[in-house]
Design a protein around this motif. Structure first.
Motif, mmCIF file in Angstrom:
data_model
loop_
_atom_site.group_PDB
_atom_site.id
_atom_site.type_symbol
_atom_site.label_atom_id
_atom_site.label_comp_id
_atom_site.label_asym_id
_atom_site.label_seq_id
_atom_site.Cartn_x
_atom_site.Cartn_y
_atom_site.Cartn_z
ATOM 1 N N ALA A 73 49.604 38.637 33.403
ATOM 2 C CA ALA A 73 48.738 39.870 33.123
ATOM 3 C C ALA A 73 48.039 40.485 34.452
ATOM 4 C CB ALA A 73 47.890 39.620 32.167
ATOM 5 N N GLU A 74 47.886 41.512 34.719
ATOM 6 C CA GLU A 74 47.096 42.190 35.596
ATOM 7 C C GLU A 74 45.658 42.526 35.276
ATOM 8 O OE1 GLU A 74 48.750 45.916 37.186
ATOM 9 O OE2 GLU A 74 47.134 46.132 38.690
ATOM 10 N N VAL A 75 44.737 42.097 36.054
ATOM 11 C CA VAL A 75 43.407 42.370 35.649
ATOM 12 C C VAL A 75 43.181 43.774 36.105
ATOM 13 C CG1 VAL A 75 41.012 41.825 36.500
ATOM 14 C CG2 VAL A 75 42.616 39.868 36.185
ATOM 15 N N ILE A 76 42.974 44.588 35.107
ATOM 16 C CA ILE A 76 42.722 46.252 35.294
ATOM 17 C C ILE A 76 41.249 46.645 35.322
ATOM 18 C CG2 ILE A 76 44.893 46.851 34.918
ATOM 19 C CD1 ILE A 76 43.999 47.868 32.138
ATOM 20 N N GLU A 77 40.538 45.780 34.951
ATOM 21 C CA GLU A 77 38.972 45.900 35.064
ATOM 22 C C GLU A 77 38.218 44.701 34.901
ATOM 23 O OE1 GLU A 77 38.165 49.715 31.878
ATOM 24 O OE2 GLU A 77 36.992 47.818 31.576
ATOM 25 N N SER A 78 37.154 44.278 35.824
ATOM 26 C CA SER A 78 36.642 42.977 35.680
ATOM 27 C C SER A 78 35.110 43.241 35.344
ATOM 28 C CB SER A 78 36.834 42.323 36.938
ATOM 29 O OG SER A 78 36.177 40.856 37.068
ATOM 30 N N ASN A 79 34.867 42.444 34.526
ATOM 31 C CA ASN A 79 33.053 42.029 34.202
ATOM 32 C C ASN A 79 32.769 40.619 34.451
ATOM 33 O OD1 ASN A 79 32.726 44.796 33.619
ATOM 34 N ND2 ASN A 79 32.957 44.428 31.587
ATOM 35 N N ASN A 80 33.581 40.038 35.252
ATOM 36 C CA ASN A 80 33.602 38.473 35.396
ATOM 37 C C ASN A 80 33.654 38.225 36.946
ATOM 38 O OD1 ASN A 80 34.482 35.770 35.692
ATOM 39 N ND2 ASN A 80 34.918 35.577 33.734
ATOM 40 N N GLU A 81 32.768 37.310 37.668
ATOM 41 C CA GLU A 81 32.916 37.557 39.026
ATOM 42 C C GLU A 81 33.879 36.551 39.862
ATOM 43 O OE1 GLU A 81 29.047 35.444 39.924
ATOM 44 O OE2 GLU A 81 29.506 33.760 38.895
ATOM 45 N N ASN A 82 34.556 35.736 38.780
ATOM 46 C CA ASN A 82 35.646 35.095 39.185
ATOM 47 C C ASN A 82 36.963 35.963 39.512
ATOM 48 O OD1 ASN A 82 34.200 32.679 39.141
ATOM 49 N ND2 ASN A 82 34.245 32.474 36.983
#
Lengths: 331, 331
Positions: A73-82
């Motif tokens: 999967a592709e990360v399309i939004e991140s609220n996680n610093e990793n």
């Protein structure tokens, strides 16, 4: 934007049907603090999922909940610093177009080392299973003879090549004459036979393996395996990686009792759980990457496009529709 | 003085018959320089000999030649400096009253450590097989459940006691109610059942082993084993020490295919050749002697007297006539 989900509607009886799956729209998930929003890119469809629909491979899928398997999967939004937008990850995820995750069970993927989809196949559970089951249980030695069932499948195409690297004679069993050609020209198999046109598997293996069979790498089970096992040499090893021939059986499969030949040929028959070997994954993947770069192994993928095709691709595994790893690409 | 010999007259078809053996007088052997003249004292009769009469256990006996098995013999004349009159030896010898040997393949026996006949049983191949198959393949851990088939037989009586020493719950399968009592009172078995009065072995084992079966030590094969194996826990181990239920079969035995459960329970099924472990025999025998002296293990012998009774004793194995090790004493 709407989300899409493929859920298990009915527990299949025998061969799974398209009507055993639902294909629904649903609301987009909410990406909370610490989470990432993932877009499914490549979905692995695997025979073992049949055992999670009912039966033998716990945990069993819940009805009306999404099917799940290994997904890139592709990360399309991140609220996680990793994780950052644009990262690719692999993990055991749901058959939905979009999902959120806390990231804990996900692996980041370096898409510069190999193609993304390779992480579902040769550099994923497929390649890891082929390598670890062959090395740990098969214990290949130079000059030995190995037979592989389901040889043109995801694991079979990899395991035959590793067998050749280890110096074995490698014989494959497949379901079409086209796959025979493929094994011998692309995957380095010494010999291959089509079980559908082989009336007597025991005799056919005896002819192809005049020195007997030292390793039988089994992905299939059933009468094919009965015929191969009758040709095992003393101290033969049988890693059992799958028994796809029986996954859709309604009645218990019967055949010749294996225990007598286990005793008089001193055989070892062993199943294994790839998850038990997680500590070795980095080392094994490094070896597989090195072999890929040296051109010592190659891999094959059957990629079917479209989220809606997931049930059809899965069902196609049982008809031998795949060459190498069966993957669905989500557009 | 005349010698006596029991030879294989016909290759048995199905259950061996007395008429498959001849019992003949012959000339006494000549004891040449470097040789010893041996008088047979205790003869081991074992199920595996069936496979040497025709079939599955090479080398196969020649017709009209003596049957051979493990024998304890007394040196009654010596032309070999390594042996003196009155020594006792064990070795793979012929079913004759007297024979000569160059002594190369014989082991001297210390009759002060244990009774002579014990070297055919608990301190012979029987005890060695029980110990090594259980430890190497069974890998018993404290608190696990082990089921043993042929539990009142030579190997079964020993393996159950070693299982108890290792901290396992031990359940035996036998052919008479008397043997149930024997296992529980003399050999420390926690539970035992009579397969002849058990219509559904799978259900019976499930009831006796509510936590499942971790180790199935199999001496029997066939439908008994099918019933036990259906109850195996994940990562279960199945040392296959014998499959006496099929040794006299004319047609191939069939049953449920084992490969599916091997895959989904991650089982290991393994046969072994005790001769491969000869380097460890002294160490294992020392352990067995220590347990015998400490009273931690005991053993049972069924001793039948008379050279002429050898065929009858052998055939009796397949009717479960023995309790513990079946031995013929030559007077």
């Amino acid at each position: 934007m709407k989300n899409r989900k493929i859920a298990l509607k009915n527990r299949p009886v025998g061969m799974p049907l398209l009507s055993d799956f639902s294909n629904e729209e649903e609301l987009m998930p909410v990406n909370r603090e610490g989470e990432i929003l993932l877009k499914s890119v490549y979905v692995s469809v695997d025979p073992y999922l049949r055992g999670k629909m009912n039966g033998t491979h716990p945990p069993i899928f819940e009805l009306n909940e999404p099917v799940a398997s290994k997904i890139i999967a592709e990360v399309i939004e991140s609220n996680n610093e990793n994780f950052k937008k644009g990262d690719y990850v692999s993990g055991y995820l749901n058959w939905v177009a979009y999902q959120v995750s806390d990231g804990n069970e996900l692996q980041k993927i370096d898409s510069t080392t190999a193609s993304l989809s390779a992480y579902l196949g040769v550099l994923g559970i497929t390649g890891l299973s082929a390598y670890i089951a062959l090395m740990d249980i098969g214990k290949p030695k130079k000059g030995e003879t190995m037979v592989v069932s389901g040889a043109a499948g995801a694991v079979g195409t990899i395991v035959g090549q590793i067998g050749k690297i280890m110096g074995c004679k490698v014989v494959g069993i497949v379901s079409t004459d086209e796959k025979i050609v493929l094994l011998k020209t692309k995957f380095g198999y010494d010999e291959a036979i089509n079980y559908k046109t082989t009336p007597d598997m025991k005799a056919a293996i005896a002819q192809l393996c005049p020195e007997g069979v030292d390793i039988y790498f089994d992905n299939v089970g059933g009468t094919i395996s009965d015929g191969v096992i009758a040709n095992m040499n003393n101290y033969g090893r049988i890693p059992v990686c799958g028994t796809i021939s029986n996954y859709n059986d309604i009645e218990e499969q019967t055949g010749p009792s294996l225990l007598p030949i286990v005793v008089y040929k001193f055989l070892t028959i062993q199943g294994f759980l790839i998850g038990d070997h997680a500590a070795r994954f980095p080392e094994v993947i490094a070896q597989l990457v090195a072999w890929l770069k040296d051109g010592k192994i190659t891999y094959s993928e059957t990629i079917i496009e479209g989220f809606d095709k997931l049930p059809e691709a899965f069902i196609g595994l049982f008809a031998g529709r795949n060459e190498g790893k069966m993957i669905v690409k989500i557009n």
